[in-house]
Design a protein around this motif. Sequence first.
Motif, PDB file in Angstrom:
ATOM      1  N   LYS A 150      45.066  -1.743  46.518  1.00 18.80           N
ATOM      2  CA  LYS A 150      43.783  -1.612  45.952  1.00 18.80           C
ATOM      3  C   LYS A 150      42.983  -0.381  46.810  1.00 18.80           C
ATOM      4  CE  LYS A 150      40.455  -2.234  42.833  1.00 18.80           C
ATOM      5  NZ  LYS A 150      39.892  -0.981  43.050  1.00 18.80           N
ATOM      6  N   GLU A 151      42.936  -0.543  48.086  1.00 13.37           N
ATOM      7  CA  GLU A 151      42.386   0.622  48.798  1.00 13.37           C
ATOM      8  C   GLU A 151      43.042   1.622  48.739  1.00 13.37           C
ATOM      9  OE1 GLU A 151      41.452  -2.565  52.387  1.00 13.37           O
ATOM     10  OE2 GLU A 151      42.900  -0.915  52.861  1.00 13.37           O
ATOM     11  N   ALA A 152      44.368   1.956  48.398  1.00 15.77           N
ATOM     12  CA  ALA A 152      45.241   3.045  48.142  1.00 15.77           C
ATOM     13  C   ALA A 152      45.006   3.670  46.842  1.00 15.77           C
ATOM     14  CB  ALA A 152      46.691   2.698  48.320  1.00 15.77           C
ATOM     15  N   GLY A 153      44.218   2.942  45.813  1.00 12.79           N
ATOM     16  CA  GLY A 153      43.718   3.567  44.683  1.00 12.79           C
ATOM     17  C   GLY A 153      44.174   3.000  43.454  1.00 12.79           C
ATOM     18  N   ALA A 154      45.070   1.669  43.450  1.00 10.38           N
ATOM     19  CA  ALA A 154      45.677   1.077  42.524  1.00 10.38           C
ATOM     20  C   ALA A 154      44.447   0.494  41.679  1.00 10.38           C
ATOM     21  CB  ALA A 154      46.578   0.105  42.883  1.00 10.38           C
ATOM     22  N   ASP A 155      44.453   0.793  40.318  1.00 13.86           N
ATOM     23  CA  ASP A 155      43.105   0.309  39.640  1.00 13.86           C
ATOM     24  C   ASP A 155      43.211  -0.949  38.841  1.00 13.86           C
ATOM     25  OD1 ASP A 155      41.881   3.224  39.180  1.00 13.86           O
ATOM     26  OD2 ASP A 155      43.894   3.563  38.925  1.00 13.86           O
ATOM     27  N   ARG A 156      44.685  -1.381  38.532  1.00 14.75           N
ATOM     28  CA  ARG A 156      44.975  -2.513  37.481  1.00 14.75           C
ATOM     29  C   ARG A 156      45.998  -3.184  38.135  1.00 14.75           C
ATOM     30  NH1 ARG A 156      45.017   1.587  32.651  1.00 14.75           N
ATOM     31  NH2 ARG A 156      42.817   2.545  32.932  1.00 14.75           N
ATOM     32  N   GLY A 192      38.737  -6.848  42.707  1.00 14.56           N
ATOM     33  CA  GLY A 192      38.139  -5.658  41.927  1.00 14.56           C
ATOM     34  C   GLY A 192      39.285  -4.842  40.947  1.00 14.56           C
ATOM     35  N   TYR A 193      40.599  -5.620  40.866  1.00 18.23           N
ATOM     36  CA  TYR A 193      41.295  -4.956  40.058  1.00 18.23           C
ATOM     37  C   TYR A 193      40.961  -5.238  38.506  1.00 18.23           C
ATOM     38  CZ  TYR A 193      45.427  -4.131  43.607  1.00 18.23           C
ATOM     39  OH  TYR A 193      45.985  -4.025  44.432  1.00 18.23           O
ATOM     40  N   GLN A 194      41.213  -4.240  37.584  1.00 16.95           N
ATOM     41  CA  GLN A 194      41.024  -4.698  36.288  1.00 16.95           C
ATOM     42  C   GLN A 194      42.279  -5.503  36.118  1.00 16.95           C
ATOM     43  OE1 GLN A 194      40.750  -0.844  33.780  1.00 16.95           O
ATOM     44  NE2 GLN A 194      39.746   0.024  35.485  1.00 16.95           N
ATOM     45  N   LEU A 195      41.898  -6.682  35.600  1.00 10.75           N
ATOM     46  CA  LEU A 195      42.990  -7.910  35.353  1.00 10.75           C
ATOM     47  C   LEU A 195      43.660  -8.347  34.094  1.00 10.75           C
ATOM     48  CD1 LEU A 195      43.921 -10.031  37.535  1.00 10.75           C
ATOM     49  CD2 LEU A 195      42.047 -11.554  36.474  1.00 10.75           C
ATOM     50  N   GLY A 196      45.116  -8.112  34.440  1.00  9.43           N
ATOM     51  CA  GLY A 196      45.962  -8.428  33.183  1.00  9.43           C
ATOM     52  C   GLY A 196      46.833  -9.795  33.560  1.00  9.43           C
ATOM     53  N   SER A 197      46.962 -10.657  32.511  1.00  9.06           N
ATOM     54  CA  SER A 197      47.802 -11.511  32.586  1.00  9.06           C
ATOM     55  C   SER A 197      48.479 -11.588  31.230  1.00  9.06           C
ATOM     56  CB  SER A 197      46.832 -12.958  32.835  1.00  9.06           C
ATOM     57  OG  SER A 197      47.875 -13.857  33.391  1.00  9.06           O
ATOM     58  N   GLY A 198      49.177 -12.654  30.830  1.00  6.65           N
ATOM     59  CA  GLY A 198      49.757 -12.842  29.483  1.00  6.65           C
ATOM     60  C   GLY A 198      50.811 -14.103  29.654  1.00  6.65           C
ATOM     61  N   VAL A 223      40.443 -12.645  31.895  1.00  9.06           N
ATOM     62  CA  VAL A 223      41.230 -11.426  32.031  1.00  9.06           C
ATOM     63  C   VAL A 223      40.725 -10.452  31.107  1.00  9.06           C
ATOM     64  CG1 VAL A 223      43.197 -13.137  32.547  1.00  9.06           C
ATOM     65  CG2 VAL A 223      42.681 -12.638  30.153  1.00  9.06           C
ATOM     66  N   GLU A 224      41.297  -9.390  31.087  1.00  8.71           N
ATOM     67  CA  GLU A 224      40.683  -8.092  30.599  1.00  8.71           C
ATOM     68  C   GLU A 224      41.830  -7.401  29.830  1.00  8.71           C
ATOM     69  OE1 GLU A 224      39.388  -6.943  34.314  1.00  8.71           O
ATOM     70  OE2 GLU A 224      37.369  -7.045  33.768  1.00  8.71           O
ATOM     71  N   MET A 225      43.187  -7.533  30.233  1.00  8.84           N
ATOM     72  CA  MET A 225      44.318  -6.792  29.598  1.00  8.84           C
ATOM     73  C   MET A 225      45.075  -8.290  29.443  1.00  8.84           C
ATOM     74  SD  MET A 225      44.857  -3.553  32.111  1.00  8.84           S
ATOM     75  CE  MET A 225      45.075  -4.672  33.534  1.00  8.84           C
ATOM     76  N   ILE A 226      45.765  -8.376  28.172  1.00  7.95           N
ATOM     77  CA  ILE A 226      46.615  -9.584  28.117  1.00  7.95           C
ATOM     78  C   ILE A 226      47.945  -9.187  27.228  1.00  7.95           C
ATOM     79  CG2 ILE A 226      46.786 -11.950  27.137  1.00  7.95           C
ATOM     80  CD1 ILE A 226      43.436 -11.648  26.377  1.00  7.95           C
ATOM     81  N   GLY A 340      41.373   4.549  29.084  1.00 10.51           N
ATOM     82  CA  GLY A 340      41.670   3.165  28.663  1.00 10.51           C
ATOM     83  C   GLY A 340      41.441   2.136  29.559  1.00 10.51           C
ATOM     84  N   ASP A 341      40.321   2.484  30.319  1.00 10.94           N
ATOM     85  CA  ASP A 341      39.757   1.320  31.434  1.00 10.94           C
ATOM     86  C   ASP A 341      39.139   0.179  30.493  1.00 10.94           C
ATOM     87  OD1 ASP A 341      40.263   2.480  34.056  1.00 10.94           O
ATOM     88  OD2 ASP A 341      39.047   3.922  33.420  1.00 10.94           O
ATOM     89  N   VAL A 342      39.073  -0.725  31.299  1.00 11.79           N
ATOM     90  CA  VAL A 342      38.618  -2.243  30.544  1.00 11.79           C
ATOM     91  C   VAL A 342      37.122  -1.766  30.138  1.00 11.79           C
ATOM     92  CG1 VAL A 342      40.045  -3.624  32.044  1.00 11.79           C
ATOM     93  CG2 VAL A 342      37.604  -3.436  32.769  1.00 11.79           C
ATOM     94  N   VAL A 343      36.830  -2.443  29.156  1.00 11.82           N
ATOM     95  CA  VAL A 343      35.485  -2.347  28.386  1.00 11.82           C
ATOM     96  C   VAL A 343      34.567  -3.460  29.099  1.00 11.82           C
ATOM     97  CG1 VAL A 343      34.328  -2.263  26.248  1.00 11.82           C
ATOM     98  CG2 VAL A 343      36.565  -1.364  26.557  1.00 11.82           C
ATOM     99  N   LYS A 344      33.725  -3.162  29.795  1.00 20.63           N
ATOM    100  CA  LYS A 344      32.977  -4.314  30.164  1.00 20.63           C
ATOM    101  C   LYS A 344      31.665  -4.578  29.139  1.00 20.63           C
ATOM    102  CE  LYS A 344      34.673  -4.621  34.591  1.00 20.63           C
ATOM    103  NZ  LYS A 344      35.555  -6.078  34.713  1.00 20.63           N
ATOM    104  N   ALA A 345      31.861  -4.789  28.097  1.00 17.52           N
ATOM    105  CA  ALA A 345      30.925  -5.165  26.917  1.00 17.52           C
ATOM    106  C   ALA A 345      30.287  -6.472  27.233  1.00 17.52           C
ATOM    107  CB  ALA A 345      31.392  -4.847  25.740  1.00 17.52           C
ATOM    108  N   PRO A 346      28.848  -6.732  26.976  1.00 18.62           N
ATOM    109  CA  PRO A 346      28.595  -7.913  27.127  1.00 18.62           C
ATOM    110  C   PRO A 346      29.057  -9.000  25.821  1.00 18.62           C
ATOM    111  CG  PRO A 346      26.960  -6.473  26.027  1.00 18.62           C
ATOM    112  CD  PRO A 346      27.896  -5.568  26.663  1.00 18.62           C
TER     113      PRO A 346
END
Length: 356
Positions: A150-156, A192-198, A223-226, A340-346
């Motif tokens: 994550k510190e190296a720059g990974a986003d998701r 703090g990763y954008q989180l995907g599972s499935g 989860v934010e990506m599935i 196409g980052d995660v959408v943090k909509a309410p």
Amino acid sequence: MNFTEALEAALNRQRPSAEWLVPLLEAQGEEEHRLFCAADSLRSEQMGQAVHLRGLVEFSNHCRKNCRYCGLRRENLKLSRYRLTRQEIVEAAVWAEQIGYKTVVLQSGEDLYYSADSMADIIREIKSRTELAITLSLGERDEITYSRWKEAGADRYLLRIETTDEKIFRNVHPDDELHQRKQCLLVLKELGYQLGSGILVGLPGQDAWSLAGDVVWMHKLGVEMIGIGPFIPHPETPLKHERGGTLSQALRLVAVLRLVFPFAHIPATTAMGSLDPSGREKALQAGANVMMPNITPARVRQLYELYPNKICLDEDAGHCYACAASRIASLNRTIGTDRGDVVKAPRCRSPRDGAP
Ligand code: SAM
Ligand code: SF4
Ligand code: FES
């Protein structure tokens, strides 16, 4: 609850529960069509017409694990193993950006050859040479490793739970513990990763009730990506005689997930395209909004053989980008122009929900 009541519960944004998820997951015929239409409308309303393209680099097929469904399992001795060098991985990413990708997904078997530090170096170099978002899909590692990346720059990060049914999970994962996989996902989220599972659909013993439990669990986790894959039996695995999942099962789960997670990024997966030449287009019309074309160098593509009849084995990265673009255009959709980052909509809830 009948199908119509269940669809109404979904559209009213009621808290997901098996009571209404199961009738949707079991929908057939006209009802299944109504489910897909509802998911497609919600996708259009909340996420628009953009389909985000993620370029997938399958950089190593070595794996320390022995998942009973997967062609990369360590006991598949018939498979020739490969590893891409740091330079090959970075070059694949740089090329991906030149073709038009905004995200690169680095995926492999669980291969400890790529240490916390060596992988961090690869991430840093890609970040210094491109503007790409980086998604990792490298399986279970410890917290220090995840945090270094994550510190190296990974986003998701993508880590499918595959199933939350304890019995099914244990049956297909001789090396893994369900609570440990859940813990990895919690750690990734905290970092703090954008989180995907499935979910892998069609595992032995899985039914609509079990899938409903998976949906409820992913909702609680947030989860934010599935990613949904139909399980396709591989002849060199212990599950070779199983029936596997169907495209319809996978599509219904995609549609249900869109209704439960209006803002999630949901891919039309390669396994769907491998079961049916139009499988990915069907998913894009049932709630999906992402595609993950292959950008692995052509010389090793055949060897990332998770399941038989996988598509895109003989094509190069440019061909797959053009192919994905034309499929998207054929649906009157457009290619996403941002990362196409995660959408943090309410999340809006119905008063009937009863949630605090
Ligand atoms: N090793 C990492 C992991 O397991 O998370 C990442 C790579 S693994 C090959 C990526 C995904 O492939 C898994 O999450 C699993 O759902 C899927 N997969 C493996 N074998 C499959 C099969 N026979 N049919 C469909 N999908 C499969
Ligand atoms: Fe390895 Fe992932 Fe395949 Fe399991 S699913 S055998 S961890 S590559
Ligand atoms: Fe690879 Fe169509 S996406 S050939």
